[in-house]
Design a protein around this motif. Sequence first.
Motif, PDB file in Angstrom:
ATOM      1  N   GLY A  77     -10.434   3.222  -5.207  1.00 58.74           N
ATOM      2  CA  GLY A  77      -9.238   2.397  -5.073  1.00 58.74           C
ATOM      3  C   GLY A  77      -8.540   2.537  -3.737  1.00 58.74           C
ATOM      4  N   GLY A  78      -9.161   3.240  -2.781  1.00 56.83           N
ATOM      5  CA  GLY A  78      -8.545   3.467  -1.485  1.00 56.83           C
ATOM      6  C   GLY A  78      -8.530   2.230  -0.613  1.00 56.83           C
ATOM      7  N   ILE A  98       0.855  -1.180   0.000  1.00 52.20           N
ATOM      8  CA  ILE A  98       0.000   0.000   0.000  1.00 52.20           C
ATOM      9  C   ILE A  98       0.895   1.235   0.000  1.00 52.20           C
ATOM     10  CG2 ILE A  98      -1.720   1.312   1.301  1.00 52.20           C
ATOM     11  CD1 ILE A  98      -2.708  -1.363   2.437  1.00 52.20           C
ATOM     12  N   PRO A  99       0.856   2.052  -1.032  1.00 55.85           N
ATOM     13  CA  PRO A  99       1.737   3.222  -1.080  1.00 55.85           C
ATOM     14  C   PRO A  99       1.268   4.308  -0.110  1.00 55.85           C
ATOM     15  CG  PRO A  99       0.282   3.211  -2.978  1.00 55.85           C
ATOM     16  CD  PRO A  99       0.022   1.933  -2.240  1.00 55.85           C
ATOM     17  N   LEU A 100       2.206   4.856   0.634  1.00 55.50           N
ATOM     18  CA  LEU A 100       1.902   5.937   1.565  1.00 55.50           C
ATOM     19  C   LEU A 100       2.469   7.269   1.104  1.00 55.50           C
ATOM     20  CD1 LEU A 100       2.508   4.116   4.979  1.00 55.50           C
ATOM     21  CD2 LEU A 100       0.359   4.376   3.707  1.00 55.50           C
ATOM     22  N   ARG A 101       3.586   7.230   0.387  1.00 56.22           N
ATOM     23  CA  ARG A 101       4.183   8.462  -0.108  1.00 56.22           C
ATOM     24  C   ARG A 101       3.221   9.150  -1.086  1.00 56.22           C
ATOM     25  NH1 ARG A 101       9.117  10.320   0.339  1.00 56.22           N
ATOM     26  NH2 ARG A 101       9.809   8.311   1.175  1.00 56.22           N
ATOM     27  N   ALA A 102       2.989  10.432  -0.840  1.00 58.30           N
ATOM     28  CA  ALA A 102       2.094  11.265  -1.656  1.00 58.30           C
ATOM     29  C   ALA A 102       0.637  10.830  -1.560  1.00 58.30           C
ATOM     30  CB  ALA A 102       2.536  11.292  -3.115  1.00 58.30           C
ATOM     31  N   VAL A 141      -6.021   6.330   2.079  1.00 58.67           N
ATOM     32  CA  VAL A 141      -5.814   5.348   3.152  1.00 58.67           C
ATOM     33  C   VAL A 141      -6.508   5.865   4.408  1.00 58.67           C
ATOM     34  CG1 VAL A 141      -4.128   4.103   4.565  1.00 58.67           C
ATOM     35  CG2 VAL A 141      -3.576   4.673   2.188  1.00 58.67           C
ATOM     36  N   ILE A 142      -7.383   5.048   4.977  1.00 57.46           N
ATOM     37  CA  ILE A 142      -8.042   5.390   6.239  1.00 57.46           C
ATOM     38  C   ILE A 142      -7.631   4.352   7.274  1.00 57.46           C
ATOM     39  CG2 ILE A 142     -10.205   5.815   7.439  1.00 57.46           C
ATOM     40  CD1 ILE A 142     -11.502   6.509   4.802  1.00 57.46           C
ATOM     41  N   LEU A 171      -8.598  -2.740  -0.595  1.00 54.65           N
ATOM     42  CA  LEU A 171      -8.170  -3.614   0.488  1.00 54.65           C
ATOM     43  C   LEU A 171      -8.791  -3.092   1.769  1.00 54.65           C
ATOM     44  CD1 LEU A 171      -4.319  -4.121  -0.118  1.00 54.65           C
ATOM     45  CD2 LEU A 171      -6.095  -5.907  -0.226  1.00 54.65           C
ATOM     46  N   SER A 172      -9.345  -3.986   2.583  1.00 63.56           N
ATOM     47  CA  SER A 172      -9.858  -3.611   3.894  1.00 63.56           C
ATOM     48  C   SER A 172      -9.349  -4.657   4.876  1.00 63.56           C
ATOM     49  CB  SER A 172     -11.385  -3.539   3.895  1.00 63.56           C
ATOM     50  OG  SER A 172     -11.856  -2.890   5.062  1.00 63.56           O
ATOM     51  N   LEU A 173      -8.431  -4.245   5.738  1.00 65.00           N
ATOM     52  CA  LEU A 173      -7.634  -5.177   6.531  1.00 65.00           C
ATOM     53  C   LEU A 173      -7.727  -4.839   8.004  1.00 65.00           C
ATOM     54  CD1 LEU A 173      -4.474  -4.666   4.322  1.00 65.00           C
ATOM     55  CD2 LEU A 173      -5.973  -6.675   4.185  1.00 65.00           C
TER      56      LEU A 173
END
Length: 282
Positions: free
Chosen positions: A211-212, A119-123, A187-188, A237-239
């Motif tokens: 796509g979040g 899961i990309p976090l940058r930007a 991303v939440i 994705l929901s994890l």
Amino acid sequence: MTAIDQYAVFGHPINHSKSPRIHGLFAEQTGQRLQYRAADVPAELFRSAVETFFADGGKGLNCTVPLKELAWQFADRLGDRALLAKAVNTLARQTDGRILGDNTDGVGLLNDLTINHRIPLRASRILVLGAGGATRGIVAPLLEQAPAQLVIANRTLEKAEAIADEFADLGELHACGYADLNSRFDVILNATSASLGGDLPPLADDILADGGCCYDLAYANQPTAFVNWGLRHGASLSLDGLGMLVEQAAEAFYLWRGVRPDTRPVIDLLNRERTLPPLRND
């Protein structure tokens, strides 16, 4: 015969803890000889219980809810991650007898998000729900990823603002109440424990970007309320936080033993045991 090194996790409640299982698997995998147990320790008995544990020769402790702030106060010295978080989830007896306090929650979360699930976090636009100790442990590592936006939302605005002010030197972040959320997020992260009881913050239906991803720092044998919310709202994705639990445990294991275990087979095994889909990283 040489005594077996003793480790433990203290918390209240603690019956649900998978930590003894995880560290047992790590020890088996790496050939380390140790024992790891769980102990129910309420806050008012924490100091005496920790003093007794280390006086009896204990090597290291994990501390979970509601003991992380007390562990921060107990440690003789603090690692950089614990200094920032003002919370400690790992205590380690040093060769000079002093107790080191560290916080492995943030690196555990990042490893699960970025390595295990890519899961990309940058930007990215990141929203953190809640302003308690769990949030304090992850804000600095998240800011190190240079997100485009990091927002902390909480029912009590003042608590979110206090964290935002404290970490302001590390990067740009904002605080707000749930009713004031007016952006969409890639991303939440749910850093509250409310969804274990079926409760959720009042989130707008369109707050998750196309796509979040959704991630609940809590974990259970069945999908949490927040994981289900993410699935209903189209998350790619929901994890839940089982992977984070294993990853932060691996970091603690490394601090104690100087050996870094392979987390993937442990995560896959625990997922099979709770009948949820195993981790894939193809």
